[in-house]
Design a protein around this motif. Structure first.
Motif, PDB file in Angstrom:
ATOM      1  N   MET A   1      15.695  -6.386  19.675  1.00  0.00           N
ATOM      2  CA  MET A   1      16.944  -5.705  19.277  1.00  0.00           C
ATOM      3  C   MET A   1      17.869  -5.532  20.475  1.00  0.00           C
ATOM      4  N   SER A   2      17.266  -5.195  21.622  1.00  0.00           N
ATOM      5  CA  SER A   2      18.146  -4.972  22.779  1.00  0.00           C
ATOM      6  C   SER A   2      18.843  -6.281  23.173  1.00  0.00           C
ATOM      7  N   ASP A   3      18.218  -7.452  22.878  1.00  0.00           N
ATOM      8  CA  ASP A   3      18.890  -8.724  23.157  1.00  0.00           C
ATOM      9  C   ASP A   3      20.133  -8.858  22.286  1.00  0.00           C
ATOM     10  N   SER A   4      19.994  -8.508  20.998  1.00  0.00           N
ATOM     11  CA  SER A   4      21.154  -8.629  20.089  1.00  0.00           C
ATOM     12  C   SER A   4      22.270  -7.696  20.554  1.00  0.00           C
ATOM     13  N   ILE A   5      21.860  -6.499  20.948  1.00  0.00           N
ATOM     14  CA  ILE A   5      22.872  -5.534  21.374  1.00  0.00           C
ATOM     15  C   ILE A   5      23.504  -5.989  22.686  1.00  0.00           C
ATOM     16  N   GLY A   6      22.693  -6.556  23.556  1.00  0.00           N
ATOM     17  CA  GLY A   6      23.254  -7.068  24.818  1.00  0.00           C
ATOM     18  C   GLY A   6      24.247  -8.183  24.565  1.00  0.00           C
ATOM     19  N   ARG A   7      23.871  -9.110  23.645  1.00  0.00           N
ATOM     20  CA  ARG A   7      24.795 -10.228  23.341  1.00  0.00           C
ATOM     21  C   ARG A   7      26.078  -9.701  22.718  1.00  0.00           C
ATOM     22  N   LEU A   8      25.944  -8.729  21.796  1.00  0.00           N
ATOM     23  CA  LEU A   8      27.140  -8.204  21.138  1.00  0.00           C
ATOM     24  C   LEU A   8      28.008  -7.468  22.156  1.00  0.00           C
ATOM     25  N   TYR A   9      27.357  -6.753  23.092  1.00  0.00           N
ATOM     26  CA  TYR A   9      28.122  -6.029  24.115  1.00  0.00           C
ATOM     27  C   TYR A   9      28.951  -7.016  24.941  1.00  0.00           C
ATOM     28  N   ARG A  10      28.328  -8.133  25.281  1.00  0.00           N
ATOM     29  CA  ARG A  10      29.061  -9.133  26.081  1.00  0.00           C
ATOM     30  C   ARG A  10      30.201  -9.756  25.255  1.00  0.00           C
ATOM     31  N   ALA A  11      29.956 -10.003  23.966  1.00  0.00           N
ATOM     32  CA  ALA A  11      30.991 -10.592  23.114  1.00  0.00           C
ATOM     33  C   ALA A  11      32.149  -9.610  22.927  1.00  0.00           C
ATOM     34  N   VAL A  12      31.811  -8.338  22.720  1.00  0.00           N
ATOM     35  CA  VAL A  12      32.852  -7.315  22.553  1.00  0.00           C
ATOM     36  C   VAL A  12      33.665  -7.175  23.843  1.00  0.00           C
ATOM     37  N   SER A  13      32.970  -7.198  24.966  1.00  0.00           N
ATOM     38  CA  SER A  13      33.672  -7.070  26.263  1.00  0.00           C
ATOM     39  C   SER A  13      34.597  -8.263  26.483  1.00  0.00           C
ATOM     40  N   ALA A  14      34.140  -9.437  26.063  1.00  0.00           N
ATOM     41  CA  ALA A  14      34.979 -10.643  26.220  1.00  0.00           C
ATOM     42  C   ALA A  14      36.175 -10.594  25.271  1.00  0.00           C
ATOM     43  N   ALA A  15      35.962 -10.026  24.067  1.00  0.00           N
ATOM     44  CA  ALA A  15      37.037 -10.006  23.056  1.00  0.00           C
ATOM     45  C   ALA A  15      38.143  -9.027  23.429  1.00  0.00           C
ATOM     46  N   ARG A  16      37.790  -8.129  24.362  1.00  0.00           N
ATOM     47  CA  ARG A  16      38.741  -7.062  24.741  1.00  0.00           C
ATOM     48  C   ARG A  16      40.088  -7.653  25.160  1.00  0.00           C
ATOM     49  N   ASP A  17      40.022  -8.805  25.802  1.00  0.00           N
ATOM     50  CA  ASP A  17      41.252  -9.392  26.372  1.00  0.00           C
ATOM     51  C   ASP A  17      41.874 -10.456  25.467  1.00  0.00           C
ATOM     52  N   PRO A  81      24.651  -1.198  27.805  1.00  0.00           N
ATOM     53  CA  PRO A  81      23.401  -0.998  27.047  1.00  0.00           C
ATOM     54  C   PRO A  81      22.243  -0.589  27.942  1.00  0.00           C
ATOM     55  N   GLU A  82      22.155  -1.187  29.146  1.00  0.00           N
ATOM     56  CA  GLU A  82      21.025  -0.861  30.024  1.00  0.00           C
ATOM     57  C   GLU A  82      21.066   0.596  30.489  1.00  0.00           C
ATOM     58  N   ASP A  83      22.264   1.191  30.509  1.00  0.00           N
ATOM     59  CA  ASP A  83      22.334   2.631  30.842  1.00  0.00           C
ATOM     60  C   ASP A  83      21.592   3.449  29.778  1.00  0.00           C
ATOM     61  N   VAL A  84      21.776   3.049  28.522  1.00  0.00           N
ATOM     62  CA  VAL A  84      21.147   3.781  27.409  1.00  0.00           C
ATOM     63  C   VAL A  84      19.645   3.509  27.389  1.00  0.00           C
ATOM     64  N   TRP A  85      19.258   2.218  27.608  1.00  0.00           N
ATOM     65  CA  TRP A  85      17.817   1.899  27.624  1.00  0.00           C
ATOM     66  C   TRP A  85      17.127   2.703  28.720  1.00  0.00           C
ATOM     67  N   ARG A  86      17.773   2.855  29.894  1.00  0.00           N
ATOM     68  CA  ARG A  86      17.170   3.593  31.019  1.00  0.00           C
ATOM     69  C   ARG A  86      16.955   5.062  30.622  1.00  0.00           C
ATOM     70  N   GLU A  87      17.941   5.643  29.938  1.00  0.00           N
ATOM     71  CA  GLU A  87      17.811   7.047  29.507  1.00  0.00           C
ATOM     72  C   GLU A  87      16.685   7.174  28.473  1.00  0.00           C
ATOM     73  N   MET A  88      16.605   6.215  27.583  1.00  0.00           N
ATOM     74  CA  MET A  88      15.542   6.283  26.554  1.00  0.00           C
ATOM     75  C   MET A  88      14.163   6.151  27.208  1.00  0.00           C
ATOM     76  N   GLU A  89      14.070   5.278  28.225  1.00  0.00           N
ATOM     77  CA  GLU A  89      12.777   5.128  28.935  1.00  0.00           C
ATOM     78  C   GLU A  89      12.438   6.408  29.689  1.00  0.00           C
ATOM     79  N   ARG A  90      13.482   7.056  30.262  1.00  0.00           N
ATOM     80  CA  ARG A  90      13.222   8.308  30.983  1.00  0.00           C
ATOM     81  C   ARG A  90      12.665   9.352  30.039  1.00  0.00           C
ATOM     82  N   ARG A  91      13.274   9.459  28.821  1.00  0.00           N
ATOM     83  CA  ARG A  91      12.805  10.446  27.844  1.00  0.00           C
ATOM     84  C   ARG A  91      11.389  10.113  27.387  1.00  0.00           C
TER      85      ARG A  91
END
Ligand SMILES: N=c1c2ncn([C@@H]3O[C@H](COP(=O)(O)OP(=O)(O)OP(=O)(O)O)[C@@H](O)[C@H]3O)c2ncn1[C@@H]1O[C@H](COP(=O)(O)O)[C@@H](O)[C@H]1O
Length: 131
Positions: A1-17, A81-91
């Motif tokens: 799932m984190s791969d899908s979210i990572g890919r979507l994050y990159r696509a959304v970031s690219a679409a910004r412009d 996304p990795e910021d959120v994964w890091r927080e989830m791992e900390r918890r």
């Protein structure tokens, strides 16, 4: 799932412009954080309504829309996304999966307490219950 979210994050970031006329994501960025927040809240409510209506297929579709709008808001807020994964791992390290943090701020460098649950053998529990 984190791969899908990572890919979507990159696509959304690219679409910004991209040209807002050609990209809904670019249009959402153009309309700003308030519109993003409104869309995210709307999708969350749609997930809730479909779940309470017992429509799992609709919950899946609306959850995908919810994640998309959440990722757009992450990008706007400078969260990766990795910021959120890091927080989830900390918890998870701190309190185990799916346990909520205690109310109030938990210091980032809080030592990870060794949480030992009292283990009561099943038979002793059964004995206690017997009249
Ligand atoms: N993953 C998604 C995605 N999920 C949902 N959506 C949009 O979110 C909408 C769902 O929310 P709504 O039902 O509120 O849609 P709506 O009522 O038309 O929205 P508004 O009228 O309120 O603006 C869908 O109609 C999609 O347009 C998405 N739009 C884009 N993506 C991805 O984002 C990337 C950039 O795509 P573009 O925006 O097309 O550049 C690509 O990887 C796309 O696959």
């Amino acid at each position: 799932m984190s791969d899908s979210i990572g890919r979507l994050y990159r696509a959304v970031s690219a679409a910004r412009d991209l040209d807002p006329a050609a990209s809904r994501t670019a249009r959402l960025f153009q309309r700003g954080p308030a519109k993003m927040a409104k869309k995210l809240a709307e999708e969350a409510i749609e997930v809730v309504i479909d779940a309470l209506s017992g429509k799992p297929d609709a919950v899946v579709r609306e959850s995908a829309d919810l994640l998309y709008n959440l990722i757009v808001l992450w990008a706007q807020a400078g969260v990766k996304p990795e910021d959120v994964w890091r927080e989830m791992e900390r918890r998870e390290r701190l309190l185990g999966i799916a346990e909520k943090l205690p109310k109030g701020p938990v210091p980032k460098n809080a030592p990870v307490p060794v949480v030992r649950r009292r283990i009561v053998a099943l038979e002793s529990r059964l004995r206690k219950r017997q009249p």
